[in-house]
Design an enzyme around this catalytic site. Structure first.
Site, PDB file in Angstrom:
ATOM      1  N   GLN A  14       0.902   2.350   8.240  1.00 43.57           N
ATOM      2  CA  GLN A  14       0.040   1.899   9.326  1.00 43.57           C
ATOM      3  C   GLN A  14      -0.382   3.045  10.247  1.00 43.57           C
ATOM      4  OE1 GLN A  14       2.808  -1.853  10.096  1.00 43.57           O
ATOM      5  NE2 GLN A  14       0.948  -2.006  11.292  1.00 43.57           N
ATOM      6  N   HIS A  15      -1.405   2.755  11.040  1.00 41.79           N
ATOM      7  CA  HIS A  15      -1.829   3.559  12.207  1.00 41.79           C
ATOM      8  C   HIS A  15      -2.560   4.855  11.891  1.00 41.79           C
ATOM      9  CE1 HIS A  15       0.597   0.840  14.550  1.00 41.79           C
ATOM     10  NE2 HIS A  15       1.753   1.342  14.133  1.00 41.79           N
ATOM     11  N   ASP A  22       1.912  -1.681   5.811  1.00 43.73           N
ATOM     12  CA  ASP A  22       3.156  -1.782   5.047  1.00 43.73           C
ATOM     13  C   ASP A  22       4.110  -2.848   5.568  1.00 43.73           C
ATOM     14  OD1 ASP A  22       3.744  -0.328   7.356  1.00 43.73           O
ATOM     15  OD2 ASP A  22       4.494   1.434   6.287  1.00 43.73           O
TER      16      ASP A  22
END
EC number: 2.7.1.17
Length: 480
Positions: free
Chosen positions: A81-82, A238
């Site tokens: 992520q991110h 995830d």
């Protein structure tokens, strides 16, 4: 390999350090083939990766799956992520991706919070208060430090978006992953125009948010061993993929022990924690996934073991030493400038006791956030599902049991992110809810370790050191 009972699907887990692919029988959940390939992460002040390595790793992982991948009818990607992926007008990376554990944007996170109404505004608007991990802070950092890269950017993607777009040729994301950017309004489930305008990001550069169970596209790349017309699911981040992989029902707690550590649970209620401890993420189905994350988990503890010249399992009980393993700064508690801290060292302290203290320090923050993650009506006696790379380690299991006072269940299924992505792909074919697919596959089955008495003394000692050392931990550390 025996014949599959149902159609085959592919689930992908593109994590921080490698990409894995599983070919799964949609009828039974049996893994019929798998592959894995690594990618690199920069060291030093930042944490960056070349997105093209993710694609190359996916191609190699699928190649290792052999003919089974060619027979698959659908594919889905779960990803870290991110991360901020910036692409030029040819779809090539403008620069390496800024990853979730790159904390250089901590000043931008503080500034954005102050400039736009404070923590309460952000929590109510996006579900989360900006932290250095979030994509919006990375974009602000890039605009400040590399304006030429921003000017060259024609598309902004998350890691799983990048791989899905390479598969389909279309820019898409999903609610689970986009909810971790900081520019998606969780109340309206749409991009937040005020936040985007404030950080100078044109919404035209962002991908379309695909609905849960919607087909994102079909495979158009000739580099992969898929048949023409193979369906591509929305994919997700995830943690949302792992929640799918477990078939999570609301209120069941999960602790994931990987490079980062997380605690989360599915909720029917949209979260909004103005303290910033809990990130109010969406899940990949239509519910919510309140989550707390730490930057330092298995990798940090393994590093301590290496420094001590010990095997990671060589722990010894000890009562007086405290080790806060904040080797990469920390997100929970929010101490992005912190470094590791050791307190209570004595002549008779052993290396094994120091290593156990590192485990204790890593688990402490996650357990502190667990009560905030769970709804008030959650069953506090329900087993804590322990997943991730550390979940099968005896030292991790015993530390979590001792500091939580809860029974711990360790699912036997491995690669839950990839399995969750596979369940999402299977849902496209069968019309089932992806979490229901995973429950049918019985992915959460595994031994339950009984509860032991909670070690209140150690918890109190760590909390005391953390409180007393706060000014030191908040001070920037010269890394050069």
């Amino acid at each position: 390999m025996s014949a599959a009972e149902g159609p085959l699907v592919v689930g992908v887990d593109s994590s921080t350090q490698s990409t894995k692919a599983l070919v799964v029988d949609a009828a039974t959940g049996r893994v019929v083939a798998s592959g894995q390939a690594p990618h690199t992460v920069s060291s030093g002040a930042g944490r960056e990766s070349d997105p093209r390595q993710w694609w190359d790793a996916l191609c190699e992982a699928l190649r290792q799956c052999g003919d089974a991948a060619h027979e698959a009818a659908a594919v889905s990607v779960g990803g870290q992520q991110h991360g901020l992926v910036t692409l030029d007008d040819r779809g090539e990376p403008v620069r390496p991706a800024l990853l979730w554990n790159d904390v250089r944007s901590a000043p931008q996170a503080r500034r954005l919070t102050e400039e736009l109404g404070g923590a309460k505004f952000w929590a109510e608007r996006t579900g989360s208060v900006p932290a250095a991990s979030f994509t919006v802070t990375k974009w602000a950092w890039l605009a400040e430090h590399e304006p030429e890269a921003v000017r060259a950017t024609r598309a902004v993607r998350l890691p799983h978006d990048y791989l899905t777009e390479r598969l389909t040729g279309q820019g898409t994301t999903d609610r689970g992953d986009v909810s971790g950017t900081g520019w998606w309004a969780s109340g309206t489930e749409s991009y937040d125009e005020e936040i985007l305008a404030h950080v100078g990001l044109d919404p035209a550069l962002l991908p379309r948010v695909v609905r849960p169970a919607e087909v994102a596209g079909t495979v158009h790349s000739h580099d992969l061993p898929f048949s023409k017309g193979t369906l591509v699911a929305p994919g997700t981040g995830d943690n949302a993929a792992a929640a799918l992989g477990l078939g999570l029902r609301p209120g069941v707690p999960v602790m994931s022990l990987g490079t980062s550590g997380t605690v989360y649970a599915v909720s029917r209620h949209r979260p909004a924690d103005p303290t910033g401890t809990v990130a109010g993420f969406a899940d990949a189905r239509g519910d919510w996934l309140p989550l707390a994350c730490t930057l330092n988990c298995t990798l940090a503890v393994d590093r301590v073991a290496t420094l001590l010249g010990l095997d990671r399992a060589a722990v010894e009980p000890g009562t007086g030493v405290t080790l806060l393993p904040y080797l990469d700064g920390e997100r929970t508690p929010n101490l992005p400038n912190a470094s590791g801290l050791l307190h209570g060292l004595r002549h008779d302290t052993t290396g094994g006791q120091l290593l156990q203290a590192a485990y204790d320090g890593a688990v402490h923050s996650l357990l502190g956030a667990l009560d905030l993650v769970l709804d008030q009506d959650a069953d506090s006696s329900a087993p804590l599902l322990l997943i991730g790379g550390g979940a099968r380690g005896t030292a991790w299991q015993q530390t979590v049991r001792r500091l939580s006072g809860r029974p711990v269940q360790v699912p036997e299924a491995k690669e839950l992110v990839a399995l969750g992505a596979a369940a999402q792909a299977a849902g496209l074919l069968t019309g089932e809810d992806a979490a229901a697919v995973a429950r049918r596959w019985d992915t959460a089955a595994g031994p339950v370790l009984d509860a032991v008495e909670r070690d209140e003394e150690t918890l109190a000692r760590i909390a005391g050191v953390l409180s007393d050392a706060a000014p030191l931990l908040e001070r920037p550390t010269d890394t050069h």
